[in-house]
Structure formats: C-alpha cells, structure tokens
Enzyme design. Structure first.
Site, mmCIF file in Angstrom:
data_model
loop_
_atom_site.group_PDB
_atom_site.id
_atom_site.type_symbol
_atom_site.label_atom_id
_atom_site.label_comp_id
_atom_site.label_asym_id
_atom_site.label_seq_id
_atom_site.Cartn_x
_atom_site.Cartn_y
_atom_site.Cartn_z
ATOM 1 N N GLU A 229 0.793 -1.528 0.279
ATOM 2 C CA GLU A 229 0.198 0.500 -0.066
ATOM 3 C C GLU A 229 1.043 1.623 0.119
ATOM 4 O O GLU A 229 1.425 1.228 0.605
ATOM 5 C CB GLU A 229 -0.675 0.194 1.297
ATOM 6 N N CYS A 266 -3.142 7.687 5.474
ATOM 7 C CA CYS A 266 -2.802 6.632 3.945
ATOM 8 C C CYS A 266 -4.072 7.635 2.957
ATOM 9 O O CYS A 266 -4.627 7.997 1.657
ATOM 10 C CB CYS A 266 -2.361 5.494 2.985
#
Length: 507
Positions: A229, A266
């Site tokens: 990720e 994020c």
C-alpha cells in the site's frame, strides 16, 4: 534452491519460519483461531505500557493510540472468526460425471492452501494497526503462514515491546516456534525478501520504497507476490447543492479529516473539487479556528512535508485559505498546523506537475471548477489509482431524481475505475474493519489492486488455490472431504446436472 547469503541471525529467523510453516499450516482452525484471540487479548492487556511508548516515539495522541490498539485487537479477533467460518477457503467440489455436457468429467475438488513464510514491512503512521501485530500480520497468521515482521525505524522500542507481547502470547497457547519473529533494518528486510524460502511480502509506506521492494520481489529467480500500500490523494467532489444545504457541516468534517493525526494518513482527502465561488472556503476558515498544532511522526517526515508545502504554496495561482505552517523544535521534530489552499481548475491544470503529488501531512487543495465542468472526466485527466474517492451530494441529489443524476452516475463510474472505495457524504479517513471493506486501489495506491489490506478478504493474499483430481478420500484436505469435518461452506456440482451448470452448497 539458491544458497542463503543471510547473516547468522537472519538465517536463524528465516530457517525457523520455514521449519514452522508445515506444522502451522496443519493446525486445526480452532487452534489457529485461539492463537489470534490470544494475541488480541495480550495486546489489549498491555495497552497502557505500549501506548506510553508509542506516544513518545511517534507524537500521536493518547486517544488516537488507545483507539488504534482496540482496532488492532478487533482485527485479530475478526480473523479468528474468519478462520472458523472457513468460507475464505472457497472449497469447491465437482463430482465425477460421465454425462457431462463437454465429455466425461473427473472428480475435481479445489481449495486454498497457505503460501508459507511471509515478510511484512510495517508502517510508520499506524504503530499498532499496520505494524507488528497489525492487519497484515493478522491476515498472514490467519491464513496459516509464519510471519517475519520488519520493524519500522520510526518506533523501534514499541516494535520490540509489541513483539515481546506477541511471543509471550504465542508461547502461552503452544503455537509452533518460529511462527512469528521481528527484525530491524532496511538491509535486513531486503535480504529476507530475497530469500527463496519467503513466499510473499506485504508493505505499507511510500511509493518510492514500495516500488523498490515490489521490483525486488518481481526480480527474484522465483518471483513472489508483493502487496504494497503506497500512496493516495483521495479526491473529493462536492456539489453546489450539498454546499448550499450544509456548508458548515462539510467544512467541519473536511478540516477534521485533514488535521487528524497531523494529516499523516494514506486516506487523507488531498484534493477537494468544488464549484467556483462557493461558500465552502469561508466555512473552512471558520471551522479551522484555533486548531492546535500536532507533532509529525519524525524529523524526516516533517522536513519532507515542509518542502512539499512550500512547493504547493509557490505554484502559480495557488492562494492560502488557511496558511498553516510547520514549527521545528530543538530536537528537530516538526509541529504542523493545517494548511488549506485553493486554486482554479485552469491553474490546477497548468501546475499539475507541482500540485498533484501527495502531501503527507495536514494539507489539502480546494480546486474551484467552473459551472458545467465534466467532473467524471477529471479523474483520468489528473489521477492514476487511489484508495478512495468521495462524493458529497444534497438530500435531493441522493434520491437520484434531480436533473444532474446522469452526471453523478458518470462520476461514480469514473471513480470506481480508479479507486478501491467510493463513498458518499462522509470522509475517507477512518477505515471500518469489516468483511466488506476494500482498502486498496490501482497503482500507485497499491502494487496489486486485486487485494485489500483491511477487512477479512485480506487473508486471500497469502493463500493459493490447489485442485485435487480423482483423489482418494484418505488423501484429500479436510476442506474437500464429503463428510466435511470442518463444517465449512462447500460449493458442490453433483453429477447429473450437466445441463444447468448448477451448484449446491453444504456446510
């Protein structure tokens, strides 16, 4: 197999994981579930001591970290339920059928098996939920794979303390020795990733490091899956009707989402597309009144954010709605207050190269779009992949009966092509840990957009399918046996139903 070039210490770790893999994979679901529950219970029991260390090392608040420990324990327990349910194995049985429409069909049975030892590179911004015992570790262990965690350099003391909690819990329930271990250092992590006994990797961090590790995994003599990720700017689209209906509410939610944990998430909304001349900027100014500054995770991140902020503010056409700033203390730590800027769509296009990159910190950009702008067309114009995309609409628009329903549907379709999660009238920060969650997206949000790192589907990353053809019952995995001793769901295609391709289910 390539000869190992690891240091003696790393060799012991990897050899231990490889030795533990068969025994751990063979554990009954109830035993594996008991291990996950024990880890969750031990983590929560150690919460006060671990949170104190985390506050000192990361600068995150006590409330945020307490909540993160709870989330991490919930993740572990949720995966214990997933293991017991067994549907993640996707067990399928096609009985032999001499009258099958394509010719005689053999007995074929398919399920999933654990990959083997996995290396997990932990994150800086979630010292619990994406770190030593976080979601990746939980899903790896749930899948039946040993895990080697590479600790993040931003919280080494916490990593060691959490690993000690994990080892004690694993020992208390008799888990195979070598099923969990912790290592430190980037070079050590890369060396382990290259070892042929490692069967997959997971990572949460920057695009640059994530790409480096992804390439290493792909360039091995035997390539392995790597689930990273990486980066995301999470665009938001707000209609004029939504702003007219609840500008203050939207502004408050926006500034909370941007400022939370100093914007080091994020899922932080990085770009907000709003109608030109709307009331939202003024509402944001009012909502941001006297927001306290927040320490950034470490001096390197603070310096990078400060430089990124300077670049954005210096771009032609950008104006500060909330100036914000970064203050550095005597220890080199940066303390940030939120920065919100605005720019016209025309200037956003002109300054695309300077503006579109993620700013990892409390900063967002309001992009003012002229009336009649094709919002759906903006996604492929400005972005590759993202973790999320958000739309704010009015109550009338939510009913699907307003004149702009076609435009909104086109926007939803455009977002779904380029993000992993489309959400309405909310904010992308705060990712629910649920079975249906999708936390992933096309590159560069992740290195593999067919997976999620949050939710029970995350377990599938560390399994691979195997079919057994005409296999005697004595040699079948329990998941594929006719007596179904595990009681899990089985999709069954009996003989004599060749014409309708139907399946039955049991379990």
């Amino acid at each position: 197999m390539t000869e190992s070039t690891l240091t003696p210490e790393l060799e012991a770790v990897v050899a231990g994981a490889a030795a533990a893999a068969p025994a751990y994979a063979a554990l009954a679901p109830a035993e594996r579930a008991r291990i996950l529950v024990a880890l969750g219970d031990a983590l929560e029991a150690a919460k006060p001591r671990l949170v104190e260390i985390a506050m000192r090392e990361t600068g995150l608040t006590e409330a945020r970290l307490n909540g993160e420990v709870t989330r991490t324990a919930v993740q572990l327990r949720l995966f214990s339920e997933t293991v017991m349910d067994g549907s993640y194995l996707d067990a399928r049985i096609d009985y032999a059928d001499p009258e099958f429409v394509l010719g005689p069909r053999p007995d074929i049975r398919r399920t999933h098996v654990p990959l083997g030892p996995i290396i997990n590179f932990s994150a800086s911004n979630f010292p619990f939920a994406f770190s030593v015992l976080g979601g990746d570790t939980a899903s790896i262990l749930a899948a039946g794979c040993p895990v080697i965690v590479k600790a993040h350099s931003g919280h080494p003391e916490l990593s060691d303390a959490t690993a000690d909690v994990a080892r004690e819990a694993l020992q208390s329930v008799g888990a195979p020795e070598g099923v969990f271990n912790l290592i430190h250092g980037r070079e050590a992590g890369v060396a382990v990733l290259k070892d042929p006994r490692i069967k997959a990797g997971s990572f949460t961090g920057s695009i640059g490091i994530g790409r480096l590790l992804t390439d290493i995994a792909a360039a091995r003599p035997t390539p392995i899956p790597f689930y990273g990720e990486l980066g995301s700017v999470n665009p938001v689209f707000i209609t004029a009707a939504a702003i007219a209906e609840r500008a203050d509410e939207i502004a408050s939610g926006l500034i909370t989402s941007v400022a939370g944990s100093a914007g080091q998430l994020c899922t932080k909304p990085g770009f907000i597309f709003i109608p030109a001349g709307s009331a939202l900027p003024a509402a944001v100014i009012a909502a941001a009144n006297e927001l306290p500054e927040h320490r950034l995770l470490d001096p390197r991140i603070a310096q990078s954010f400060n430089e990124r902020r300077d670049t954005i503010l210096a771009t032609a056409g950008v104006s500060a709605v909330i100036p914000g700033g970064v203050r550095f203390d005597e220890d080199g730590h940066g303390w940030a207050s939120p920065t919100v800027v605005s720019v016209s769509l025309e200037d956003f296009r002109a300054g695309h190269q300077e503006l579109v990159e993620e700013a990892f910190g409390p900063l967002t950009i309001l992009v003012e779009t002229p009336e009649g702008t094709d919002l759906a067309a903006l996604m492929p114009e400005f972005y590759e992949g993202n973790l999320s995309g958000t739309i704010h609409v009015s109550a009338d628009e939510a009913s699907g009966t307003t004149a702009n329903v076609g435009e909104l549907r086109a926007l939803v379709t455009a977002l779904a092509k380029q993000v992993g999660r489309v959400l309405f009238n909310g904010w992308s920060t705060g990712v629910a840990v649920t079975p249906a969650q999708q936390h992933g997206g096309p590159w560069p949000a992740t290195s593999n957009d067919a997976s999620t790192s949050v939710g029970t589907s995350a377990i599938k990353r560390f399994l691979r399918p195997v079919a057994f053809q005409n296999t005697p019952a004595a040699f079948l995995p329990e998941a594929l046996r006719d007596d179904n001793p595990l009681g899990l769901p089985q999709a069954i295609s009996p003989a004599g139903q060749s014409g309708d391709w139907g399946s039955q289910y049991r379990g």
